[in-house]
Design a protein around this motif. Structure first.
Motif, PDB file in Angstrom:
ATOM      1  N   MET A   1      66.694  11.359  13.922  1.00 19.92           N
ATOM      2  CA  MET A   1      66.416   9.946  14.095  1.00 19.92           C
ATOM      3  C   MET A   1      65.268   9.551  13.166  1.00 19.92           C
ATOM      4  O   MET A   1      64.246  10.226  13.131  1.00 19.92           O
ATOM      5  CB  MET A   1      66.051   9.707  15.560  1.00 19.92           C
ATOM      6  N   PRO A   2      65.406   8.462  12.410  1.00 22.57           N
ATOM      7  CA  PRO A   2      64.324   8.039  11.514  1.00 22.57           C
ATOM      8  C   PRO A   2      63.075   7.650  12.282  1.00 22.57           C
ATOM      9  O   PRO A   2      63.149   7.167  13.407  1.00 22.57           O
ATOM     10  CB  PRO A   2      64.903   6.823  10.798  1.00 22.57           C
ATOM     11  N   LYS A   3      61.924   7.864  11.660  1.00 20.69           N
ATOM     12  CA  LYS A   3      60.656   7.443  12.250  1.00 20.69           C
ATOM     13  C   LYS A   3      60.286   6.095  11.655  1.00 20.69           C
ATOM     14  O   LYS A   3      60.327   5.913  10.447  1.00 20.69           O
ATOM     15  CB  LYS A   3      59.558   8.460  11.952  1.00 20.69           C
ATOM     16  N   PHE A   4      59.946   5.144  12.498  1.00 20.60           N
ATOM     17  CA  PHE A   4      59.554   3.822  12.047  1.00 20.60           C
ATOM     18  C   PHE A   4      58.083   3.610  12.341  1.00 20.60           C
ATOM     19  O   PHE A   4      57.606   3.922  13.421  1.00 20.60           O
ATOM     20  CB  PHE A   4      60.382   2.737  12.753  1.00 20.60           C
ATOM     21  N   SER A   5      57.361   3.068  11.374  1.00 18.51           N
ATOM     22  CA  SER A   5      55.944   2.776  11.543  1.00 18.51           C
ATOM     23  C   SER A   5      55.778   1.507  12.360  1.00 18.51           C
ATOM     24  O   SER A   5      56.449   0.520  12.123  1.00 18.51           O
ATOM     25  CB  SER A   5      55.277   2.605  10.180  1.00 18.51           C
ATOM     26  N   ARG A   6      54.885   1.529  13.295  1.00 13.65           N
ATOM     27  CA  ARG A   6      54.598   0.341  14.099  1.00 13.65           C
ATOM     28  C   ARG A   6      53.196  -0.180  13.819  1.00 13.65           C
ATOM     29  O   ARG A   6      52.673  -0.983  14.548  1.00 13.65           O
ATOM     30  CB  ARG A   6      54.742   0.664  15.592  1.00 13.65           C
ATOM     31  N   THR A   7      52.572   0.295  12.760  1.00  8.33           N
ATOM     32  CA  THR A   7      51.228  -0.168  12.425  1.00  8.33           C
ATOM     33  C   THR A   7      51.314  -1.441  11.604  1.00  8.33           C
ATOM     34  O   THR A   7      52.348  -1.757  11.030  1.00  8.33           O
ATOM     35  CB  THR A   7      50.465   0.895  11.614  1.00  8.33           C
ATOM     36  N   ARG A   8      50.221  -2.166  11.526  1.00 13.21           N
ATOM     37  CA  ARG A   8      50.161  -3.378  10.710  1.00 13.21           C
ATOM     38  C   ARG A   8      49.805  -3.042   9.267  1.00 13.21           C
ATOM     39  O   ARG A   8      49.895  -3.886   8.410  1.00 13.21           O
ATOM     40  CB  ARG A   8      49.123  -4.350  11.279  1.00 13.21           C
ATOM     41  N   GLN A   9      49.348  -1.830   9.004  1.00 16.64           N
ATOM     42  CA  GLN A   9      48.990  -1.456   7.636  1.00 16.64           C
ATOM     43  C   GLN A   9      50.248  -1.430   6.772  1.00 16.64           C
ATOM     44  O   GLN A   9      51.240  -0.817   7.136  1.00 16.64           O
ATOM     45  CB  GLN A   9      48.326  -0.078   7.612  1.00 16.64           C
ATOM     46  N   LEU A  10      50.182  -2.119   5.649  1.00 17.19           N
ATOM     47  CA  LEU A  10      51.316  -2.144   4.730  1.00 17.19           C
ATOM     48  C   LEU A  10      51.252  -0.960   3.780  1.00 17.19           C
ATOM     49  O   LEU A  10      50.186  -0.611   3.281  1.00 17.19           O
ATOM     50  CB  LEU A  10      51.301  -3.442   3.916  1.00 17.19           C
ATOM     51  N   HIS A  11      52.392  -0.365   3.538  1.00 20.11           N
ATOM     52  CA  HIS A  11      52.530   0.707   2.560  1.00 20.11           C
ATOM     53  C   HIS A  11      53.798   0.453   1.756  1.00 20.11           C
ATOM     54  O   HIS A  11      54.770  -0.089   2.283  1.00 20.11           O
ATOM     55  CB  HIS A  11      52.664   2.074   3.244  1.00 20.11           C
ATOM     56  N   CYS A  12      53.787   0.887   0.508  1.00 20.16           N
ATOM     57  CA  CYS A  12      54.989   0.791  -0.306  1.00 20.16           C
ATOM     58  C   CYS A  12      56.056   1.718   0.281  1.00 20.16           C
ATOM     59  O   CYS A  12      55.788   2.886   0.575  1.00 20.16           O
ATOM     60  CB  CYS A  12      54.688   1.179  -1.752  1.00 20.16           C
ATOM     61  N   PHE A  13      57.241   1.193   0.445  1.00 16.17           N
ATOM     62  CA  PHE A  13      58.359   1.951   0.996  1.00 16.17           C
ATOM     63  C   PHE A  13      58.723   3.140   0.108  1.00 16.17           C
ATOM     64  O   PHE A  13      59.139   4.177   0.593  1.00 16.17           O
ATOM     65  CB  PHE A  13      59.565   1.012   1.147  1.00 16.17           C
ATOM     66  N   LYS A  14      58.533   3.003  -1.204  1.00 16.86           N
ATOM     67  CA  LYS A  14      58.926   4.060  -2.134  1.00 16.86           C
ATOM     68  C   LYS A  14      57.836   5.114  -2.331  1.00 16.86           C
ATOM     69  O   LYS A  14      58.092   6.294  -2.191  1.00 16.86           O
ATOM     70  CB  LYS A  14      59.317   3.461  -3.484  1.00 16.86           C
ATOM     71  N   CYS A  15      56.609   4.673  -2.647  1.00 13.77           N
ATOM     72  CA  CYS A  15      55.560   5.641  -3.009  1.00 13.77           C
ATOM     73  C   CYS A  15      54.497   5.833  -1.926  1.00 13.77           C
ATOM     74  O   CYS A  15      53.626   6.684  -2.073  1.00 13.77           O
ATOM     75  CB  CYS A  15      54.891   5.231  -4.322  1.00 13.77           C
ATOM     76  N   ASP A  16      54.536   5.041  -0.877  1.00 14.00           N
ATOM     77  CA  ASP A  16      53.615   5.117   0.261  1.00 14.00           C
ATOM     78  C   ASP A  16      52.192   4.670  -0.064  1.00 14.00           C
ATOM     79  O   ASP A  16      51.271   4.911   0.699  1.00 14.00           O
ATOM     80  CB  ASP A  16      53.608   6.524   0.867  1.00 14.00           C
ATOM     81  N   LYS A  17      52.004   3.988  -1.207  1.00 15.59           N
ATOM     82  CA  LYS A  17      50.678   3.472  -1.552  1.00 15.59           C
ATOM     83  C   LYS A  17      50.281   2.390  -0.544  1.00 15.59           C
ATOM     84  O   LYS A  17      51.078   1.512  -0.226  1.00 15.59           O
ATOM     85  CB  LYS A  17      50.703   2.878  -2.959  1.00 15.59           C
ATOM     86  N   PRO A  18      49.037   2.441  -0.031  1.00 20.22           N
ATOM     87  CA  PRO A  18      48.583   1.367   0.859  1.00 20.22           C
ATOM     88  C   PRO A  18      48.517   0.037   0.106  1.00 20.22           C
ATOM     89  O   PRO A  18      48.114  -0.002  -1.056  1.00 20.22           O
ATOM     90  CB  PRO A  18      47.181   1.801   1.287  1.00 20.22           C
ATOM     91  N   LEU A  19      48.933  -1.022   0.763  1.00 24.50           N
ATOM     92  CA  LEU A  19      48.911  -2.362   0.176  1.00 24.50           C
ATOM     93  C   LEU A  19      48.070  -3.280   1.055  1.00 24.50           C
ATOM     94  O   LEU A  19      48.089  -3.154   2.278  1.00 24.50           O
ATOM     95  CB  LEU A  19      50.332  -2.924   0.061  1.00 24.50           C
ATOM     96  N   GLN A  20      47.367  -4.187   0.418  1.00 22.30           N
ATOM     97  CA  GLN A  20      46.588  -5.185   1.144  1.00 22.30           C
ATOM     98  C   GLN A  20      47.473  -6.391   1.438  1.00 22.30           C
ATOM     99  O   GLN A  20      48.382  -6.700   0.677  1.00 22.30           O
ATOM    100  CB  GLN A  20      45.380  -5.626   0.308  1.00 22.30           C
ATOM    101  N   GLU A  21      47.178  -7.082   2.528  1.00 22.39           N
ATOM    102  CA  GLU A  21      47.899  -8.315   2.832  1.00 22.39           C
ATOM    103  C   GLU A  21      47.403  -9.421   1.905  1.00 22.39           C
ATOM    104  O   GLU A  21      46.199  -9.591   1.724  1.00 22.39           O
ATOM    105  CB  GLU A  21      47.676  -8.725   4.285  1.00 22.39           C
ATOM    106  N   ALA A  22      48.316 -10.170   1.311  1.00 22.99           N
ATOM    107  CA  ALA A  22      47.936 -11.288   0.447  1.00 22.99           C
ATOM    108  C   ALA A  22      47.257 -12.380   1.268  1.00 22.99           C
ATOM    109  O   ALA A  22      46.310 -13.009   0.820  1.00 22.99           O
ATOM    110  CB  ALA A  22      49.159 -11.843  -0.271  1.00 22.99           C
ATOM    111  N   VAL A  23      47.759 -12.590   2.457  1.00 24.43           N
ATOM    112  CA  VAL A  23      47.180 -13.538   3.408  1.00 24.43           C
ATOM    113  C   VAL A  23      46.966 -12.766   4.704  1.00 24.43           C
ATOM    114  O   VAL A  23      47.925 -12.215   5.251  1.00 24.43           O
ATOM    115  CB  VAL A  23      48.127 -14.740   3.648  1.00 24.43           C
ATOM    116  N   PRO A  24      45.725 -12.683   5.177  1.00 27.77           N
ATOM    117  CA  PRO A  24      45.461 -11.917   6.397  1.00 27.77           C
ATOM    118  C   PRO A  24      46.371 -12.339   7.556  1.00 27.77           C
ATOM    119  O   PRO A  24      46.636 -13.518   7.756  1.00 27.77           O
ATOM    120  CB  PRO A  24      43.991 -12.229   6.706  1.00 27.77           C
ATOM    121  N   GLY A  25      46.865 -11.339   8.269  1.00 29.59           N
ATOM    122  CA  GLY A  25      47.722 -11.593   9.419  1.00 29.59           C
ATOM    123  C   GLY A  25      49.192 -11.753   9.083  1.00 29.59           C
ATOM    124  O   GLY A  25      49.992 -12.108   9.939  1.00 29.59           O
ATOM    125  N   THR A  26      49.552 -11.491   7.827  1.00 29.01           N
ATOM    126  CA  THR A  26      50.956 -11.601   7.425  1.00 29.01           C
ATOM    127  C   THR A  26      51.455 -10.242   6.956  1.00 29.01           C
ATOM    128  O   THR A  26      50.686  -9.308   6.791  1.00 29.01           O
ATOM    129  CB  THR A  26      51.136 -12.601   6.262  1.00 29.01           C
TER     130      THR A  26
END
Length: 92
Positions: free
Chosen positions: A1-26
């Motif tokens: 079964m795939p594992k799904f992230s439930r965190t609000r931290q954004l990461h690139c789906f391909k390389c897993d690099k952390p990404l910042q939100e362009a607009v906080p809360g989105t």
């Protein structure tokens, strides 16, 4: 079964690099794009048809991964599928 992230931290789906939100809360990443699907008939992992509540799958892809993989992108300009050269130029 795939594992799904439930965190609000954004990461690139391909390389897993952390990404910042362009607009906080989105879920809109800065220096990346978000991709949304409300289901896909062909998927055996995510197809919420028949679900009592609407479901939306959202993933982020960083700009670097888009640019590095432009030949794998299907870019439409109007109703026309762009050539690989046009797509690479768009993401250069």
């Amino acid at each position: 079964m795939p594992k799904f992230s439930r965190t609000r931290q954004l990461h690139c789906f391909k390389c897993d690099k952390p990404l910042q939100e362009a607009v906080p809360g989105t879920l809109q990443p800065s220096r990346g794009t978000d991709w949304q699907a409300s289901g896909n008939y062909g998927s055996t992992v995510f197809d919420p048809s028949g679900s009592p509540q609407p479901e939306l799958l959202v993933i982020s892809i960083c700009d670097d991964c888009l640019a590095e993989n432009a030949e794998r992108v299907h870019l439409f300009i109007g109703a026309r599928l762009a050539t690989i050269e046009e797509t690479k130029k768009k993401f250069a």
